[in-house]
Design an enzyme around this catalytic site. Sequence first.
Site, PDB file in Angstrom:
ATOM      1  N   ASP A   1     -14.863 -53.731  -7.938  1.00  0.00           N
ATOM      2  CA  ASP A   1     -13.861 -54.775  -7.806  1.00  0.00           C
ATOM      3  C   ASP A   1     -13.653 -55.196  -6.365  1.00  0.00           C
ATOM      4  OD1 ASP A   1     -13.058 -52.246  -7.562  1.00  0.00           O
ATOM      5  OD2 ASP A   1     -11.262 -52.404  -8.789  1.00  0.00           O
TER       6      ASP A   1
ATOM      7  N   ASP B   1       1.553   4.260  -9.427  1.00  0.00           N
ATOM      8  CA  ASP B   1       1.103   4.699  -8.107  1.00  0.00           C
ATOM      9  C   ASP B   1       1.610   6.113  -7.770  1.00  0.00           C
ATOM     10  OD1 ASP B   1       0.187   4.661  -5.552  1.00  0.00           O
ATOM     11  OD2 ASP B   1       1.302   2.890  -4.923  1.00  0.00           O
TER      12      ASP B   1
ATOM     13  N   LYS C   1      -3.802  -0.091 -15.196  1.00  0.00           N
ATOM     14  CA  LYS C   1      -3.167  -1.169 -14.432  1.00  0.00           C
ATOM     15  C   LYS C   1      -3.941  -1.267 -13.121  1.00  0.00           C
ATOM     16  CE  LYS C   1       1.340  -2.314 -12.344  1.00  0.00           C
ATOM     17  NZ  LYS C   1       2.708  -1.785 -12.143  1.00  0.00           N
ATOM     18  N   TRP C   2      -4.615  -2.381 -12.915  1.00  0.00           N
ATOM     19  CA  TRP C   2      -5.483  -2.577 -11.728  1.00  0.00           C
ATOM     20  C   TRP C   2      -4.706  -3.446 -10.745  1.00  0.00           C
ATOM     21  CZ3 TRP C   2     -11.417  -3.386 -12.136  1.00  0.00           C
ATOM     22  CH2 TRP C   2     -11.948  -3.785 -10.903  1.00  0.00           C
ATOM     23  N   ASP C   3      -4.243  -2.811  -9.692  1.00  0.00           N
ATOM     24  CA  ASP C   3      -3.375  -3.486  -8.728  1.00  0.00           C
ATOM     25  C   ASP C   3      -4.186  -3.960  -7.520  1.00  0.00           C
ATOM     26  OD1 ASP C   3      -0.999  -4.337  -7.577  1.00  0.00           O
ATOM     27  OD2 ASP C   3      -0.005  -2.383  -7.711  1.00  0.00           O
TER      28      ASP C   3
ATOM     29  N   ASP D   1       6.627  -8.618  -9.854  1.00  0.00           N
ATOM     30  CA  ASP D   1       7.402  -7.403  -9.582  1.00  0.00           C
ATOM     31  C   ASP D   1       8.879  -7.653  -9.831  1.00  0.00           C
ATOM     32  OD1 ASP D   1       5.399  -5.705  -8.930  1.00  0.00           O
ATOM     33  OD2 ASP D   1       5.616  -5.906  -6.754  1.00  0.00           O
TER      34      ASP D   1
HETATM   35  C1  DGJ Z   1       2.777  -3.322  -6.916  1.00  0.00           C
HETATM   36  C2  DGJ Z   1       2.956  -3.494  -8.401  1.00  0.00           C
HETATM   37  O1  DGJ Z   1       3.250  -4.808  -8.710  1.00  0.00           O
HETATM   38  C3  DGJ Z   1       4.046  -2.536  -8.864  1.00  0.00           C
HETATM   39  O2  DGJ Z   1       4.316  -2.733 -10.218  1.00  0.00           O
HETATM   40  C4  DGJ Z   1       3.601  -1.134  -8.589  1.00  0.00           C
HETATM   41  O3  DGJ Z   1       2.468  -0.839  -9.359  1.00  0.00           O
HETATM   42  C5  DGJ Z   1       3.308  -0.969  -7.108  1.00  0.00           C
HETATM   43  N1  DGJ Z   1       2.414  -1.954  -6.620  1.00  0.00           N
HETATM   44  C6  DGJ Z   1       2.743   0.404  -6.840  1.00  0.00           C
HETATM   45  O4  DGJ Z   1       2.350   0.563  -5.556  1.00  0.00           O
END
Ligand code: DGJ
Length: 737
Positions: free
Chosen positions: A52, A367, A476-478, A546
């Site tokens: 255009d 943890d 739980k893999w943080d 958290d």
């Molecule tokens: C951050 C996570 O979000 C919490 O739930 C907990 O697992 C802490 N780390 C532990 O260090």
Amino acid sequence: MIHVNQEIKQFHLTNGKISYIFHVMKNGQLGHLYMGSALHKEGDYSHFQAYDNPSPYTTHVFEDDPSFSLETVRQEFPVHGKGDFREPASIIVDEQGEFISDYVFQSYEVVDGKPELNGLPAAFGEKGSVQTLKVSLLDLTANVGVDLYYSIFADLPIITRSVKVVNNGEQSVNIERLMSTTFDLPDADYEMLHLSGAWGRERHIRKRNLEQGVQSIGSIRGSSSHHHNPFLVLKRQETTEHHGEAIGVQFVYSGNFLAQAEVDHYETTRISMGIHPTGFQWKLEPEDSFQAPESVISYTKEGLNGLSHSLHDFQRHHLISQKWMERERPVLINNWEATYFNFNEGKLDQFIVEAKELGVELFVLDDGWFGNRNDDTTSLGDWYVDRSKLPNGIGELSKKVKASGLQFGLWFEPEMVSPESELIKKHPEWVVGSAARSNTLGRNQRVLDLANPEVVHYLYEKISAVIEEADLDYIKWDMNRNITEPYAMSLQNQGEFFHRYMLGVYELYERLTSSYPDLLFESCAGGGGRFDLGMMYYAPQAWTSDDTDAVERLKIQYGTSLGYPLSTMGSHVSAVPNHQTLRSTPLRFRGDVAYFGTFGYELDPSQLKQEEKEEIKQQIRFFIKHRSLIQGGHFYRLKSPFIDSETAWMVVSEDRKKALVGWYQPMSMPNPPGNRVLKLKGLDESFHYKVNGQMQLRYGNELMERGLALPVEFNGANHHAQTAGDCQSIIFELRSD
Ligand code: DGJ
């Protein structure tokens, strides 16, 4: 579903719900024609292209045709240096430093099904239910090819798109930018929605108008981040939760990303989504190829709830492990806020017995169970049990947990190492950082070089040993810090670090999930710092935040639901005063909010009063009764915590016979109206519903058109009011038998 008109070189992906159309332009590049509601599959839509009226100062490709300008045409894979001054899909630099490119059409192929993406998480689908179009382009000068992959799914208004670069030349090239999706929309009359925030307040819905220029969100933190989510929505101003047009683009990736909408001087909008170009430079040797992550494009005319329904269904059927979609997720209790690092076997024994009595199904030890970890300064990387806390070892603890009738889960933070750890002494070369500079800490820890296959292998071995010893049901893999000084000794080309790191994370997930298919993973990154489709492919649920304060959770869960289903959202009841806000809310309110997710607790049962224990038992029974509805139903947002003083949402079963409605009012209202109603959605108009077991039945259309009566609230005088004070909540159960 894929219609190719060879004569006019037009590609049309349509399934009756969405149409995505592009063509080969007269200069050989791809032009974008349309993305929206389904159009007739046979149509010729080349007239949608806008040649255009460019101004006399506009660049033009052909001497004899000033109307064909890359400045004004709408494109599908825009290049850099040929007259389009918007941001391109790719920047690829040759050994002489030239970064002009010109990708022209070569060939195409249609395949039934959905090819995997090497080393990357990606959507899947059965042959017959998904088809894939591969379009090959080539830069004839550099001899570098680009393959674009588009998949369309029979049942959803969704297209996935990804791109692969192939170096057919004799020199190496550097990829400096590669967007997984780019396409141009014909106007800019949109509002941009994105999910942004910070730790403790992730994925709040943010809205801005589009203006000429670039509006972008992204992350260069090494993870998708708490701050911006790899998800962008463009909606019309009049679009609400229930009506109107919206376009969504999501990224199946957990690392650095860029998502942007660029509005040009003719008010057209370019959407781009891909790996963030900052800090990215990938060297491609001759005959090598680079596969970029997948993006997900969706369209609706049915408002934001409509968009969410398509995304939720897509994720539940084509991205999340089907095994975990079919299995009901366990109600868990996590000891983090109950004990932090301060626990021992005796304390845990009591915790387990009490948790079991409450009706919990899975105990998660967070943890602090390994190395010598009594605070957050030590031991990450030393994945062996701390015998001073657990003298009989993790296997014995697990046996006790299982003997009590609970499943057992453990916390890991595989990607990290503490400066005070055995691992760092043994393998200083495995740590990310610069030898020539000081290195920044985050939560007192350093990052392991997951770009190095040796590190991935080491972690696999260590974690596997614990999984087997403890017969784990859940991990739980943080991931608790962002990545700084991105330098890896294992790499020649440091510009590749961030992406190779992510490939290492995915490789570790792939190996663990394949070896232990019955292990449930919950991803976490200091709460919701990596809540994305890349993680979700491996870990069907994620710790949403958290921040477990129920008032804050209304916003976090409401915002998250825009892009992700309830089955992915870890949502737990915690103790009061809340550890993140010091706010106290009633146990009932906390439960009523947490039901809408994967339910659980983060508190110390020994601190509960008897009546609280009884209430928790009831909550767990209630959740279990409705768990499959919550996990598999359609979620509707009804009232927004970002706009209204009340929040409301509901989930409706596939057959519309059951629904659960949550209504919340964090602050009491003085002199409230006596006849408040809440209009419901998604019910069957003609079904007769029983509300909370009452005798009186209500028709679906009455509940949707006129609304469900809310209880009478205290008005200063009516002391028999059904609700009073702050933090009011009600859950309505609807049933039509
Ligand atoms: C951050 C996570 O979000 C919490 O739930 C907990 O697992 C802490 N780390 C532990 O260090």
